[in-house]
Enzyme design. Structure first.
Site, PDB file in Angstrom:
ATOM      1  N   CYS A  18       0.793  -1.311  -0.056  1.00 56.65           N
ATOM      2  CA  CYS A  18      -0.023  -0.085   0.120  1.00 56.65           C
ATOM      3  C   CYS A  18       0.856   1.200   0.054  1.00 56.65           C
ATOM      4  O   CYS A  18       2.070   1.168   0.034  1.00 56.65           O
ATOM      5  CB  CYS A  18      -0.829   0.185   1.097  1.00 56.65           C
ATOM      6  N   HIS A 131      -0.577  -4.940  19.308  1.00 55.99           N
ATOM      7  CA  HIS A 131      -0.030  -4.603  18.120  1.00 55.99           C
ATOM      8  C   HIS A 131       0.802  -3.257  18.264  1.00 55.99           C
ATOM      9  O   HIS A 131       0.126  -2.355  18.854  1.00 55.99           O
ATOM     10  CB  HIS A 131      -1.361  -4.548  17.080  1.00 55.99           C
ATOM     11  N   GLU A 133       0.651  -0.636  16.226  1.00 54.98           N
ATOM     12  CA  GLU A 133      -0.229   0.547  15.985  1.00 54.98           C
ATOM     13  C   GLU A 133      -1.108   0.865  16.982  1.00 54.98           C
ATOM     14  O   GLU A 133      -1.101   1.958  17.259  1.00 54.98           O
ATOM     15  CB  GLU A 133      -1.030  -0.021  14.667  1.00 54.98           C
TER      16      GLU A 133
END
Length: 323
Positions: A18, A131, A133
């Site tokens: 991405c 995680h 993030e």
């Protein structure tokens, strides 16, 4: 000449890198070009060993914490997943020059969380504990300002300080369907809860899940190329299973495919076996093509690419790397 079994491959598109991953990798490469090696990177720049090892070969050195960096004069780059505010503060206290490769879509979630906090709302974050993030987003605000919600059961049990002053944000790499179930549970319990102006789940996650859904039901097996610690890759496997594919597997590269088992399955279907292939947002296309090449060495292969959307998003590099 030995007859090869027939195999149909359906290739999901879009797949693979991405814009946020492209930008993060390019930042490391440009930093090495501009400042020379070594350039340090805190945590894996993206969740893919092939990418990490390729950058190591060019002069990147990956560390878990800033204290591991002996030469404080060298640049350090923060990963695409985002970091708590304490990390750049630590770098500044050590006199280090740093570059932040946090994906702009993750930064958007950080901005949302700060805005809600400034307006007096408690924040519920939908995501997976541990995680990177999630760790980064939780670390944007004082401890206790954000409560993590991982499941519908958590949504049903959470007890915020004031139900009338409440907001939610989400990890960008979740399953759309699972997240919607959690959001619905929260909005049923807390009608006044504020959500993001636009879905926090990133365009690439959305598109890759939609591409999987488009082919899953017609596939006998789905291979998702990606790392086991890549949230969006793991979600693609789950999406394939829920969308009707009887078997979906996560593989990091071609030699992780159980080719003997696949050969038995393909042979038993007598030319009617369909293999779906996709890749998580941090998996390079080279690894997908390696899987296809290995399949072509073993089977008589036809490849059909099924495209559900096109992507033209580009995130700019920081000025320090372009000036």
């Amino acid at each position: 000449m030995t007859h090869k079994p027939l195999l149909s491959i359906r290739l999901a598109a879009p797949r693979g890198f991405c814009a946020g991953v492209d930008r993060a990798i390019l930042m490391v490469e440009r930093a090495i070009e501009k400042y020379g090696a070594p350039v340090y990177v805190r945590h894996e720049i993206v969740h893919n060993r092939h990418v990490v090892e390729g950058l190591e070969a060019k002069g990147a050195v990956f560390v878990e914490e800033l204290e591991e960096i002996a030469d404080k004069t060298r640049p350090v780059i923060f990963s695409a997943h985002g970091v708590p505010k304490s990390v750049p503060a630590d770098a500044e206290s050590r006199g280090m020059f740093y570059l932040d490769a946090t994906c702009p879509l993750v930064s958007k979630v950080h901005v949302e969380a700060n805005r809600h906090h400034d307006e007096g709302r408690h924040i519920l974050m939908i995501g997976h504990k541990g995680h990177p993030e999630v760790v980064g987003t939780l670390g944007q605000l004082p401890e206790g300002a954000i409560t993590l919600v991982e499941t519908v059961e958590d949504a049903d049990a959470v007890s915020p300080p004031d139900p009338m002053k409440l907001a939610y944000v989400t990890q960008t790499t979740l399953s759309l369907d699972d997240t919607l179930d959690i959001v619905n549970a929260l909005t049923r319990r807390f009608p006044a809860i504020r959500g993001p102006h636009k879905n926090d789940i990133c365009y690439a996650t959305t598109n890759r899940q939609a591409a999987i859904k488009a082919i899953a039901e017609a596939c006998d097996m789905m291979l998702v190329v990606g790392a086991p610690n890549s949230s969006n890759s793991v979600r693609l496997v789950e999406v394939a299973q829920k969308a009707g594919c009887p078997e979906a597997r996560l593989v990091q590269k071609a030699d992780e495919v159980d080719w003997e088992a696949l050969d038995r399955a393909v042979t038993s279907k007598d030319g009617r076996f369909v293999l779906g292939i996709s890749a998580g947002a941090s998996a390079p296309e080279l690894l997908v093509q390696d899987v296809i090449a290995e399949a072509q060495a073993r089977f008589m292969v036809t490849v059909e690419e099924v495209t559900v959307s096109s992507e033209d998003v580009i995130f700019k590099l920081p000025r320090a790397l372009t000036a």
